[in-house]
Design a protein around this motif. Sequence first.
Motif, PDB file in Angstrom:
ATOM      1  N   HIS A  13      -4.996  72.105   5.000  1.00  0.00           N
ATOM      2  CA  HIS A  13      -4.905  73.461   5.536  1.00  0.00           C
ATOM      3  C   HIS A  13      -3.578  73.675   6.267  1.00  0.00           C
ATOM      4  N   ARG A  14      -3.056  72.613   6.855  1.00  0.00           N
ATOM      5  CA  ARG A  14      -1.788  72.681   7.584  1.00  0.00           C
ATOM      6  C   ARG A  14      -0.576  72.508   6.667  1.00  0.00           C
ATOM      7  N   GLY A  15      -0.831  72.372   5.376  1.00  0.00           N
ATOM      8  CA  GLY A  15       0.262  72.308   4.421  1.00  0.00           C
ATOM      9  C   GLY A  15       0.688  70.922   3.997  1.00  0.00           C
ATOM     10  N   VAL A  16      -0.053  69.906   4.402  1.00  0.00           N
ATOM     11  CA  VAL A  16       0.281  68.536   4.007  1.00  0.00           C
ATOM     12  C   VAL A  16      -0.305  68.293   2.617  1.00  0.00           C
ATOM     13  N   SER A  17       0.507  67.796   1.718  1.00  0.00           N
ATOM     14  CA  SER A  17       0.050  67.577   0.345  1.00  0.00           C
ATOM     15  C   SER A  17      -0.794  66.306   0.234  1.00  0.00           C
ATOM     16  N   ILE A  18      -1.575  66.247  -0.811  1.00  0.00           N
ATOM     17  CA  ILE A  18      -2.357  65.043  -1.088  1.00  0.00           C
ATOM     18  C   ILE A  18      -1.423  63.854  -1.268  1.00  0.00           C
ATOM     19  N   ASN A  19      -0.285  64.076  -1.914  1.00  0.00           N
ATOM     20  CA  ASN A  19       0.692  62.993  -2.106  1.00  0.00           C
ATOM     21  C   ASN A  19       1.229  62.489  -0.768  1.00  0.00           C
ATOM     22  N   GLN A  20       1.492  63.401   0.171  1.00  0.00           N
ATOM     23  CA  GLN A  20       1.988  62.988   1.489  1.00  0.00           C
ATOM     24  C   GLN A  20       0.937  62.189   2.248  1.00  0.00           C
ATOM     25  N   ILE A  21      -0.308  62.638   2.185  1.00  0.00           N
ATOM     26  CA  ILE A  21      -1.391  61.905   2.855  1.00  0.00           C
ATOM     27  C   ILE A  21      -1.533  60.518   2.236  1.00  0.00           C
ATOM     28  N   ALA A  22      -1.505  60.454   0.913  1.00  0.00           N
ATOM     29  CA  ALA A  22      -1.638  59.175   0.210  1.00  0.00           C
ATOM     30  C   ALA A  22      -0.526  58.210   0.592  1.00  0.00           C
ATOM     31  N   LEU A  23       0.687  58.718   0.687  1.00  0.00           N
ATOM     32  CA  LEU A  23       1.824  57.879   1.060  1.00  0.00           C
ATOM     33  C   LEU A  23       1.648  57.321   2.470  1.00  0.00           C
ATOM     34  N   GLU A  24       1.208  58.166   3.389  1.00  0.00           N
ATOM     35  CA  GLU A  24       1.002  57.750   4.782  1.00  0.00           C
ATOM     36  C   GLU A  24      -0.110  56.703   4.899  1.00  0.00           C
ATOM     37  N   VAL A  25      -1.184  56.899   4.137  1.00  0.00           N
ATOM     38  CA  VAL A  25      -2.346  56.012   4.215  1.00  0.00           C
ATOM     39  C   VAL A  25      -2.149  54.755   3.372  1.00  0.00           C
ATOM     40  N   VAL A  27      -2.504  54.686  -0.218  1.00  0.00           N
ATOM     41  CA  VAL A  27      -3.403  54.670  -1.371  1.00  0.00           C
ATOM     42  C   VAL A  27      -2.903  55.667  -2.405  1.00  0.00           C
ATOM     43  N   GLU A  28      -3.547  55.693  -3.555  1.00  0.00           N
ATOM     44  CA  GLU A  28      -3.182  56.636  -4.613  1.00  0.00           C
ATOM     45  C   GLU A  28      -3.658  58.053  -4.253  1.00  0.00           C
ATOM     46  N   PRO A  29      -2.923  59.078  -4.684  1.00  0.00           N
ATOM     47  CA  PRO A  29      -3.345  60.458  -4.420  1.00  0.00           C
ATOM     48  C   PRO A  29      -4.760  60.753  -4.907  1.00  0.00           C
ATOM     49  N   ARG A  30      -5.151  60.183  -6.025  1.00  0.00           N
ATOM     50  CA  ARG A  30      -6.506  60.411  -6.550  1.00  0.00           C
ATOM     51  C   ARG A  30      -7.565  59.918  -5.557  1.00  0.00           C
ATOM     52  N   THR A  31      -7.256  58.839  -4.859  1.00  0.00           N
ATOM     53  CA  THR A  31      -8.177  58.312  -3.852  1.00  0.00           C
ATOM     54  C   THR A  31      -8.358  59.319  -2.718  1.00  0.00           C
ATOM     55  N   ILE A  32      -7.258  59.911  -2.266  1.00  0.00           N
ATOM     56  CA  ILE A  32      -7.338  60.931  -1.206  1.00  0.00           C
ATOM     57  C   ILE A  32      -8.166  62.118  -1.698  1.00  0.00           C
ATOM     58  N   TYR A  33      -7.948  62.522  -2.945  1.00  0.00           N
ATOM     59  CA  TYR A  33      -8.724  63.624  -3.525  1.00  0.00           C
ATOM     60  C   TYR A  33     -10.218  63.295  -3.482  1.00  0.00           C
ATOM     61  N   TRP A  35     -11.818  61.094  -1.532  1.00  0.00           N
ATOM     62  CA  TRP A  35     -12.295  61.063  -0.152  1.00  0.00           C
ATOM     63  C   TRP A  35     -12.455  62.480   0.384  1.00  0.00           C
ATOM     64  N   GLY A  36     -11.487  63.341   0.083  1.00  0.00           N
ATOM     65  CA  GLY A  36     -11.518  64.712   0.568  1.00  0.00           C
ATOM     66  C   GLY A  36     -12.684  65.512   0.022  1.00  0.00           C
ATOM     67  N   ASN A  37     -13.124  65.168  -1.174  1.00  0.00           N
ATOM     68  CA  ASN A  37     -14.263  65.851  -1.791  1.00  0.00           C
ATOM     69  C   ASN A  37     -15.569  65.093  -1.583  1.00  0.00           C
ATOM     70  N   ASP A  38     -15.519  64.061  -0.741  1.00  0.00           N
ATOM     71  CA  ASP A  38     -16.697  63.262  -0.397  1.00  0.00           C
ATOM     72  C   ASP A  38     -17.338  62.607  -1.621  1.00  0.00           C
ATOM     73  N   GLU A  39     -16.499  62.282  -2.611  1.00  0.00           N
ATOM     74  CA  GLU A  39     -16.981  61.605  -3.825  1.00  0.00           C
ATOM     75  C   GLU A  39     -17.102  60.102  -3.608  1.00  0.00           C
ATOM     76  N   THR A  40     -16.164  59.558  -2.840  1.00  0.00           N
ATOM     77  CA  THR A  40     -16.173  58.136  -2.510  1.00  0.00           C
ATOM     78  C   THR A  40     -15.802  58.004  -1.042  1.00  0.00           C
ATOM     79  N   HIS A  41     -15.957  56.793  -0.513  1.00  0.00           N
ATOM     80  CA  HIS A  41     -15.663  56.538   0.893  1.00  0.00           C
ATOM     81  C   HIS A  41     -14.816  55.280   0.997  1.00  0.00           C
ATOM     82  N   PRO A  42     -13.846  55.281   1.904  1.00  0.00           N
ATOM     83  CA  PRO A  42     -12.984  54.101   2.035  1.00  0.00           C
ATOM     84  C   PRO A  42     -13.734  52.912   2.621  1.00  0.00           C
TER      85      PRO A  42
END
Length: 70
Positions: A13-25, A27-33, A35-42
């Motif tokens: 919502h603040r404009g951070v991309s999935i790729n940016q979050i993935a890089l910081e954490v 993991v792969e961007p698909r993993t962030i996607y 987690w964000g959709n509550d499909e899987t959990h870290p």
Amino acid sequence: MEPIPQLIQELRHRGVSINQIALEVGVEPRTIYRWGNDETHPACADMIRRTLVCMVTEMDGKTDPEVVYI
């Protein structure tokens, strides 16, 4: 303690991309996607949650008292 999907949505919502979050954490961007959709959990949810909280609080210009920098 905010759930990981809510933290990811807040960052998005603040404009951070999935790729940016993935890089910081680290993991792969698909993993962030997923987690964000509550499909899987870290496996290391506490560490991931702290990283996401740090990202949000840094955007607010605040320091999170729960986070200890080593």
